[in-house]
Motif scaffolding. Structure first.
Motif, short mmCIF file in Angstrom:
data_model
loop_
_atom_site.label_atom_id
_atom_site.label_comp_id
_atom_site.label_asym_id
_atom_site.label_seq_id
_atom_site.Cartn_x
_atom_site.Cartn_y
_atom_site.Cartn_z
N LYS A 290 0.83 -1.20 0.00
CA LYS A 290 0.00 0.00 0.00
C LYS A 290 0.87 1.25 0.00
O LYS A 290 0.57 2.23 -0.71
N ALA A 291 1.96 1.22 0.80
CA ALA A 291 2.87 2.37 0.85
C ALA A 291 3.51 2.61 -0.52
O ALA A 291 3.64 3.76 -0.97
N GLN A 292 3.91 1.52 -1.20
CA GLN A 292 4.49 1.66 -2.52
C GLN A 292 3.48 2.22 -3.52
O GLN A 292 3.82 3.06 -4.36
N ALA A 293 2.23 1.75 -3.40
CA ALA A 293 1.18 2.24 -4.30
C ALA A 293 0.92 3.73 -4.05
O ALA A 293 0.72 4.50 -5.00
N GLU A 294 0.93 4.13 -2.77
CA GLU A 294 0.71 5.54 -2.45
C GLU A 294 1.87 6.40 -2.96
O GLU A 294 1.65 7.51 -3.46
N LEU A 295 3.10 5.88 -2.84
CA LEU A 295 4.26 6.61 -3.35
C LEU A 295 4.17 6.77 -4.86
O LEU A 295 4.45 7.85 -5.41
N LEU A 296 3.79 5.69 -5.55
CA LEU A 296 3.64 5.76 -7.00
C LEU A 296 2.54 6.74 -7.38
O LEU A 296 2.69 7.52 -8.34
N ALA A 297 1.43 6.71 -6.62
CA ALA A 297 0.33 7.63 -6.90
C ALA A 297 0.77 9.08 -6.69
O ALA A 297 0.40 9.97 -7.45
N GLU A 298 1.62 9.31 -5.66
CA GLU A 298 2.12 10.65 -5.39
C GLU A 298 3.01 11.13 -6.53
O GLU A 298 2.92 12.28 -6.97
N LYS A 299 3.87 10.22 -7.03
CA LYS A 299 4.73 10.58 -8.15
C LYS A 299 3.90 10.88 -9.40
O LYS A 299 4.19 11.83 -10.13
N ASN A 300 2.89 10.06 -9.63
CA ASN A 300 2.02 10.29 -10.79
C ASN A 300 1.28 11.62 -10.66
O ASN A 300 1.08 12.33 -11.65
N ALA A 301 0.87 11.95 -9.41
CA ALA A 301 0.19 13.22 -9.19
C ALA A 301 1.14 14.39 -9.50
O ALA A 301 0.73 15.41 -10.08
N ASP A 302 2.39 14.24 -9.08
CA ASP A 302 3.38 15.29 -9.38
C ASP A 302 3.56 15.45 -10.89
O ASP A 302 3.66 16.58 -11.40
N LEU A 303 3.62 14.31 -11.59
CA LEU A 303 3.77 14.37 -13.04
C LEU A 303 2.56 15.01 -13.69
O LEU A 303 2.68 15.81 -14.63
N ASP A 304 1.36 14.66 -13.18
CA ASP A 304 0.14 15.26 -13.72
C ASP A 304 0.13 16.77 -13.50
O ASP A 304 -0.31 17.54 -14.37
N GLU A 305 0.61 17.18 -12.31
CA GLU A 305 0.66 18.61 -12.01
C GLU A 305 1.62 19.32 -12.96
O GLU A 305 1.33 20.42 -13.46
N MET A 306 2.77 18.68 -13.21
CA MET A 306 3.74 19.28 -14.14
C MET A 306 3.16 19.38 -15.54
O MET A 306 3.34 20.38 -16.24
N ARG A 307 2.45 18.34 -15.96
CA ARG A 307 1.83 18.37 -17.29
C ARG A 307 0.78 19.47 -17.36
O ARG A 307 0.63 20.16 -18.38
N ALA A 308 0.00 19.62 -16.26
CA ALA A 308 -1.04 20.64 -16.24
C ALA A 308 -0.44 22.03 -16.35
O ALA A 308 -0.94 22.90 -17.09
N LYS A 309 0.68 22.28 -15.62
CA LYS A 309 1.34 23.58 -15.70
C LYS A 309 1.90 23.82 -17.11
O LYS A 309 1.84 24.94 -17.63
N SER A 310 2.42 22.75 -17.70
CA SER A 310 2.95 22.88 -19.06
C SER A 310 1.85 23.23 -20.05
O SER A 310 2.05 24.04 -20.96
N LYS A 311 0.67 22.67 -19.82
CA LYS A 311 -0.45 22.96 -20.73
C LYS A 311 -0.94 24.39 -20.56
O LYS A 311 -1.46 24.99 -21.51
N LEU A 312 -0.81 24.93 -19.33
CA LEU A 312 -1.21 26.32 -19.12
C LEU A 312 -0.29 27.26 -19.88
O LEU A 312 -0.71 28.29 -20.42
N ILE A 313 1.01 26.90 -19.91
CA ILE A 313 1.99 27.74 -20.61
C ILE A 313 1.86 27.54 -22.12
O ILE A 313 1.86 28.51 -22.89
N ASN A 314 1.75 26.28 -22.54
CA ASN A 314 1.61 25.95 -23.96
C ASN A 314 0.34 25.12 -24.16
O ASN A 314 0.41 23.89 -24.23
N PRO A 315 -0.82 25.77 -24.19
CA PRO A 315 -2.08 25.01 -24.29
C PRO A 315 -2.14 24.23 -25.60
O PRO A 315 -1.65 24.70 -26.63
N PRO A 316 -2.71 23.03 -25.56
CA PRO A 316 -2.83 22.23 -26.78
C PRO A 316 -3.87 22.83 -27.73
O PRO A 316 -4.69 23.66 -27.31
N PRO A 317 -3.84 22.44 -29.00
CA PRO A 317 -4.85 22.91 -29.94
C PRO A 317 -6.25 22.53 -29.46
O PRO A 317 -6.42 21.54 -28.73
N PRO A 318 -7.30 23.29 -29.87
CA PRO A 318 -8.67 23.01 -29.40
C PRO A 318 -9.13 21.57 -29.65
O PRO A 318 -9.74 20.96 -28.78
N ASP A 319 -8.83 21.05 -30.85
CA ASP A 319 -9.26 19.69 -31.15
C ASP A 319 -8.60 18.66 -30.24
O ASP A 319 -9.23 17.71 -29.79
#
Length: 320
Positions: free
Chosen positions: A198-227
Motif C-alpha cells: 500500500k505504501a508503494q502504491a501511495e508513493l507511486l500515486a504521489e509521483k504520478n500526481a506530481d507528473l500530472d501537475e507538471m503536465r497541467a502547468k505545461s499545458k497552461l503555458i503551452n495550451p494544446p490545440p482546441p481539437d
C-alpha cells in the motif's frame, strides 16, 4: 277429431369427413404448440448449459462427467471438502460453478445440504477466483499447506500472489516464510506485506500526481490545440461514465442479487428499498439531462448530428 302430434325434427348428422378434418386440425395445432414449448425449453436449457460451462472454464473447474447437473457438481464438492489446499481451491471452483448452475434462490439451500456456512462458502469462492489465474505449482501448494493459511493469503493483491507463484518472493515475504510460519505469524507478516504494498502504491500515486501537475502547468503555458484538448476532455468523460457503469453493472447489481437471495431464504421483501435506490439513480440521470439540456438519445445512442455526418459520408462514398 284427435290432432296428431308432430314428429320431432332430427338434425342431420355431420358428415364423417368434416369431423375427421376438424379433429386432425385440432391435433395438428396441439402438436405444434407442444413442439414450440419443447423448442423454447431446449433453447433455455442450452443457454443455461453454456453459461455454466463458461464459468467452469473461467475458474478452471473440471465438470464431473462433463455435465452441468447441479446434483453432480454438489457431489463433487462433497468429495473435495478436505483441508488440503488443492481440495479447498477445487471446492471454491465447484461452488462458483454450482452458484451459476442453480436457479435463483436454490444455492443457499444446497450449501445447507453440504453443511457449508454461506460466508465460508464465499471465502472458498474468493480463493478460487483469486488463484484461478495463478500457476499453482507443487512448491506453492506445499508452502501454503492448509486451508487456514490459504484463506489468510486472500489479503494479498493479485500481483503479489503472482510474484509468489513465479519467483517465490513478494516484497519481504517468501514461500519459505509461508511454509514455516504459524497461521498467526503469517497473518502478521501478510499484514506487513500488504501495508508495504500500500505504501508503494501511495508513493507511486504521489509521483504520478506530481507528473500530472507538471503536465497541467505545461499545458497552461503551452495550451494544446482546441481539437486535441476536446479529445482529452471526451476521454476523461468516457472514463468517468465507464467507471459509473461498471459500478452499476457490477457492485450494485451484485449487491442487489445478494440481498434478493437473502430475502428469498428469510422470507423478507426489500423490493421497496431497492426500488428507492434505483429511483435515486434515475433522479441523478434526470438532473444531468436537465442541467446540460441534453437530448433524449434513443436507439443505438448516436446523436442526430453524428448520424447526419455519417449519412453524408456514406452518400459521398457512394457517389465516388
Amino acid at each position: 277429431m284427435a290432432t296428431r302430434g308432430r314428429k320431432p325434427t332430427i338434425a342431420p348428422a355431420a358428415e364423417p369427413e368434416v369431423l375427421d378434418a376438424a379433429a386432425e386440425q385440432h391435433t395438428a395445432q396441439a402438436l405444434a404448440a407442444v413442439r414450440q414449448d419443447a423448442t423454447a425449453q431446449a433453447l433455455a436449457v442450452s443457454q443455461h448449459d453454456a453459461a455454466v460451462r463458461a464459468v467452469a472454464a473461467q475458474v478452471g473447474y473440471q465438470l464431473p462427467a462433463d455435465c452441468t447437473d447441479p446434483d453432480l457438481i454438489q457431489r463433487d464438492i462433497s468429495a473435495n471438502m478436505r483441508r488440503s489446499v488443492e481440495a479447498c481451491l477445487e471446492v471454491g471452483r465447484g461452488l462458483t460453478v454450482l452458484k451459476q448452475a442453480c436457479q435463483h434462490g436454490q444455492f443457499i439451500a444446497r450449501l445447507e445440504v453440504l453443511g457449508l456456512d454461506r460466508y465460508v462458502a464465499a471465502r472458498f469462492i474468493q480463493a478460487a477466483t483469486k488463484f484461478s489465474n495463478v500457476p499453482m505449482s507443487a512448491h506453492l501448494t506445499q508452502a501454503i499447506g492448509t486451508q487456514s493459511k490459504l484463506l489468510e493469503m486472500l489479503v494479498l493483491d493479485d500481483e503479489q500472489i503472482e510474484d509468489l507463484a513465479l519467483t517465490g518472493q513478494t516484497g519481504e515475504l517468501s514461500l519459505d516464510d509461508v511454509a514455516t510460519m504459524s497461521v498467526k505469524e503469517l497473518r502478521a507478516k501478510l499484514r506487513d506485506a500488504r501495508a508495504e504494498n500500500k505504501a508503494q502504491a501511495e508513493l507511486l500515486a504521489e509521483k504520478n500526481a506530481d507528473l500530472d501537475e507538471m503536465r497541467a502547468k505545461s499545458k497552461l503555458i503551452n495550451p494544446p490545440p482546441p481539437d486535441e484538448r476536446r479529445a482529452e476532455l471526451l476521454q476523461e468523460v468516457s472514463t468517468h461514465v465507464n467507471t459509473a457503469l461498471g459500478m452499476l453493472n457490477g457492485a450494485v447489481t451484485q449487491s442487489f442479487a445478494v440481498l434478493a437471495d437473502h430475502d428469498a431464504i428469510a422470507g423478507q421483501d426489500s423490493l421497496q428499498i431497492m426500488g428507492g435506490y434505483v429511483a435515486q439513480l434515475q433522479q441523478a440521470i434526470l438532473q444531468l439531462r436537465e442541467m446540460f439540456d441534453l437530448p433524449d438519445i434513443v436507439g443505438d445512442g448516436t446523436p442526430e448530428w453524428m448520424r447526419a455526418t455519417a449519412d453524408d459520408a456514406d452518400l459521398a462514398a457512394a457517389e465516388a
